[in-house]
Design a protein around this motif. Structure first.
Motif, PDB file in Angstrom:
ATOM      1  N   PHE A   1       1.372  -1.209  -0.021  1.00 20.95           N
ATOM      2  CA  PHE A   1       0.032   0.147   0.108  1.00 20.95           C
ATOM      3  C   PHE A   1       1.335   1.201  -0.104  1.00 20.95           C
ATOM      4  O   PHE A   1       0.383   2.700  -0.343  1.00 20.95           O
ATOM      5  N   SER A   2       1.694   0.934   0.425  1.00 21.64           N
ATOM      6  CA  SER A   2       2.957   2.281   0.367  1.00 21.64           C
ATOM      7  C   SER A   2       3.871   2.369  -0.790  1.00 21.64           C
ATOM      8  O   SER A   2       4.713   1.290  -1.328  1.00 21.64           O
ATOM      9  N   GLY A   3       3.743   3.434  -1.289  1.00 21.47           N
ATOM     10  CA  GLY A   3       4.395   3.749  -2.657  1.00 21.47           C
ATOM     11  C   GLY A   3       6.428   4.613  -2.510  1.00 21.47           C
ATOM     12  O   GLY A   3       6.582   4.802  -3.418  1.00 21.47           O
ATOM     13  N   GLY A   4       6.786   4.458  -1.417  1.00 21.83           N
ATOM     14  CA  GLY A   4       7.905   4.762  -0.785  1.00 21.83           C
ATOM     15  C   GLY A   4       8.215   5.766  -0.996  1.00 21.83           C
ATOM     16  O   GLY A   4       7.302   6.776  -1.035  1.00 21.83           O
ATOM     17  N   VAL A   5       9.152   6.397  -1.289  1.00 18.57           N
ATOM     18  CA  VAL A   5       9.971   7.632  -1.950  1.00 18.57           C
ATOM     19  C   VAL A   5       8.804   8.163  -2.471  1.00 18.57           C
ATOM     20  O   VAL A   5       8.427   9.324  -3.091  1.00 18.57           O
ATOM     21  N   ASP A   6       7.919   7.085  -4.134  1.00 14.97           N
ATOM     22  CA  ASP A   6       7.290   7.829  -4.870  1.00 14.97           C
ATOM     23  C   ASP A   6       5.720   8.740  -3.800  1.00 14.97           C
ATOM     24  O   ASP A   6       5.347   9.388  -4.903  1.00 14.97           O
ATOM     25  N   SER A   7       5.418   8.735  -2.689  1.00 19.20           N
ATOM     26  CA  SER A   7       4.484   8.560  -2.119  1.00 19.20           C
ATOM     27  C   SER A   7       4.615  10.254  -1.608  1.00 19.20           C
ATOM     28  O   SER A   7       3.734  10.284  -0.699  1.00 19.20           O
ATOM     29  N   LEU A   8       6.059  10.127  -1.660  1.00 23.24           N
ATOM     30  CA  LEU A   8       6.121  11.890  -0.805  1.00 23.24           C
ATOM     31  C   LEU A   8       5.747  13.002  -1.569  1.00 23.24           C
ATOM     32  O   LEU A   8       5.238  12.607  -2.921  1.00 23.24           O
ATOM     33  N   ASP A   9       5.758  13.907  -0.540  1.00 24.56           N
ATOM     34  CA  ASP A   9       5.169  15.346  -1.686  1.00 24.56           C
ATOM     35  C   ASP A   9       6.655  15.977  -1.789  1.00 24.56           C
ATOM     36  O   ASP A   9       7.627  15.996  -1.451  1.00 24.56           O
ATOM     37  N   VAL A  10       6.617  16.244  -3.148  1.00 23.89           N
ATOM     38  CA  VAL A  10       7.529  16.988  -4.041  1.00 23.89           C
ATOM     39  C   VAL A  10       7.167  18.342  -4.237  1.00 23.89           C
ATOM     40  O   VAL A  10       6.576  18.794  -3.795  1.00 23.89           O
ATOM     41  N   LEU A  11       8.724  19.081  -3.227  1.00 24.98           N
ATOM     42  CA  LEU A  11       8.396  20.566  -3.130  1.00 24.98           C
ATOM     43  C   LEU A  11       7.826  20.989  -4.180  1.00 24.98           C
ATOM     44  O   LEU A  11       8.862  21.061  -5.311  1.00 24.98           O
ATOM     45  N   GLY A  12       7.649  21.629  -4.444  1.00 22.41           N
ATOM     46  CA  GLY A  12       6.686  22.911  -5.879  1.00 22.41           C
ATOM     47  C   GLY A  12       5.888  22.588  -5.971  1.00 22.41           C
ATOM     48  O   GLY A  12       4.586  21.867  -5.899  1.00 22.41           O
ATOM     49  N   GLY A  13       4.923  23.426  -6.938  1.00 19.35           N
ATOM     50  CA  GLY A  13       4.020  23.868  -7.829  1.00 19.35           C
ATOM     51  C   GLY A  13       2.963  23.791  -7.111  1.00 19.35           C
ATOM     52  O   GLY A  13       2.067  23.506  -7.020  1.00 19.35           O
ATOM     53  N   GLY A  14       3.016  24.908  -5.328  1.00 21.86           N
ATOM     54  CA  GLY A  14       2.163  25.324  -4.937  1.00 21.86           C
ATOM     55  C   GLY A  14       1.851  24.366  -3.760  1.00 21.86           C
ATOM     56  O   GLY A  14       1.012  25.241  -2.383  1.00 21.86           O
ATOM     57  N   ASN A  15       2.541  24.037  -3.452  1.00 20.73           N
ATOM     58  CA  ASN A  15       2.683  22.773  -1.671  1.00 20.73           C
ATOM     59  C   ASN A  15       3.615  23.427  -0.604  1.00 20.73           C
ATOM     60  O   ASN A  15       4.089  23.376  -0.290  1.00 20.73           O
ATOM     61  N   GLU A  16       4.126  24.595  -1.087  1.00 20.22           N
ATOM     62  CA  GLU A  16       5.291  24.795  -0.547  1.00 20.22           C
ATOM     63  C   GLU A  16       4.858  25.547   1.111  1.00 20.22           C
ATOM     64  O   GLU A  16       5.769  25.527   1.953  1.00 20.22           O
ATOM     65  N   TRP A  17       3.801  25.711   0.940  1.00 19.89           N
ATOM     66  CA  TRP A  17       3.049  26.605   2.224  1.00 19.89           C
ATOM     67  C   TRP A  17       2.785  25.438   3.295  1.00 19.89           C
ATOM     68  O   TRP A  17       2.986  25.751   4.473  1.00 19.89           O
ATOM     69  N   THR A  18       3.469  23.526   2.667  1.00 17.18           N
ATOM     70  CA  THR A  18       3.263  23.043   3.620  1.00 17.18           C
ATOM     71  C   THR A  18       4.650  22.667   4.591  1.00 17.18           C
ATOM     72  O   THR A  18       4.942  22.141   5.118  1.00 17.18           O
ATOM     73  N   TYR A  19       5.451  23.535   4.140  1.00 15.23           N
ATOM     74  CA  TYR A  19       7.178  22.828   4.266  1.00 15.23           C
ATOM     75  C   TYR A  19       7.230  22.973   5.795  1.00 15.23           C
ATOM     76  O   TYR A  19       7.730  22.788   6.825  1.00 15.23           O
TER      77      TYR A  19
END
Length: 329
Positions: free
Chosen positions: A178-196
């Motif tokens: 059920f886990s995508g490993g590293v692929d399942s993590l958020d990549v910084l950029g494209g509007g999600n910067e605020w979550t950092y």
């Protein structure tokens, strides 16, 4: 202004008039609470007594004979490292000057301690920064990264995080499903910067170093901030995508692979590793550089070895830049 890297202990330090961090008792107490230092339940009476005394007065002397009486050789070595670090920083006066002295003198200290100093220095140098791309890039200077190639693009993930993912997936077949490993993590950029901001101490965001120009701009900003803070020189760092037709009159490897690549290119040999980052460094004041290199750029090279790890060495920037005087700051 959102807070970041609270675990660095920056809030426990005080600044001198030059903006450099003084070593406070509160900061030393935080280091004494690190798992490498806190005596385990089975620790000998001498080790427990040393720890208790320093928790009460963190600058208390510890005689060599008392250190030698600590039964566990690994614990004894850790205490020797901690006391060497504490006393060297005290003599230097600030965290920044202490780190520079440690690098110049070649003192042998554990990577975990040196990484702690670099994180503190960067936290101070980037105080007030509101750009998550710069901050995520700066993490690479004090936390090893693991490269992950996706669709031909180099992504960097925190090595400790990747290790935990790999261990969990190996231990649990259900998680592997059920886990995508590293692929399942958020990549910084494209509007999600605020979550950092809410996860800066967890180091869980993927850094799109190869696929996002903003990420490479962030790295340039982090490198420039470190150099300015440590040397006092005003510099501009610009990311490049190629090293062709570059005059490598002076270069600095940002990691061992970058150094090896620069050496090979200088000799006209095949590069022993993959070049993933090229940055041009220019000094605003030609007088800050050795006369024979005035007006010439310095090239900063980042490489990737066969093991897929990226372990940057910010100390190379202190030792490798062609400054006119080593005490520029």
């Amino acid at each position: 202004m959102p807070e970041f890297w609270v675990a660095s202990g920056h809030h426990l330090a005080r600044l001198d008039r030059a903006g450099r961090m003084l070593v406070t008792d509160e900061l030393l107490l935080a280091w004494l609470a690190r798992p490498e230092i806190v005596p385990p339940p089975e620790a000998c009476a001498t080790e427990r007594a040393v720890h208790a005394r320093l928790m009460a007065k963190p600058r208390s002397p510890v005689p060599p004979l008392e250190l030698a009486a600590i039964a566990d050789p690994d614990a004894r070595e850790n205490w020797e490292f901690f006391l060497t670090l504490r006393d060297r920083l005290d003599r230097a006066g600030t965290i920044e000057d202490g780190y520079a002295a440690i690098m110049h003198e070649g003192l042998r200290l554990p990577v975990v301690f040196l990484s702690q100093l670099v994180q503190l220095i960067l936290r101070n140098a980037l105080d007030g920064c509101d750009d998550p791309q710069v901050l995520r890039a700066a993490e690479c200077l004090f936390r090893p990264q693991r490269a992950h190639v996706k669709d031909g693009v180099v992504l960097l993930a925190d090595e400790e995080l990747v290790t935990l993912y790999e261990a969990d997936m190996h231990a649990s077949p259900l998680m592997a499903m059920f886990s995508g490993g590293v692929d399942s993590l958020d990549v910084l950029g494209g509007g999600n910067e605020w979550t950092y901001w809410s996860r800066s101490d967890a180091h869980t965001m993927i850094y799109n170093f190869g696929g996002d120009p903003e990420a490479r701009r962030g790295m340039a900003g982090a490198l420039a901030a470190f150099i300015r803070h440590m040397t006092g020189a005003e510099v501009t760092v610009t990311p490049h995508t190629k090293v062709e037709d570059v005059d490598l009159r002076w270069y600095v490897g940002l990691d061992p692979n970058g150094t090896a690549i620069g050496n090979a290119l200088w000799r006209g040999q095949a590069a022993p590793a993959t070049l993933i980052g090229v940055f041009r460094l220019d000094f605003a004041d030609p007088a800050a550089v050795r006369p024979e290199l005035a007006g010439q750029p310095v090239w900063l090279l980042l490489g990737l070895g066969s093991d897929g790890a990226v372990r940057m060495k910010p100390q190379n920037l202190l030792a490798g830049l062609p400054l006119a005087t080593p005490e520029l700051h």
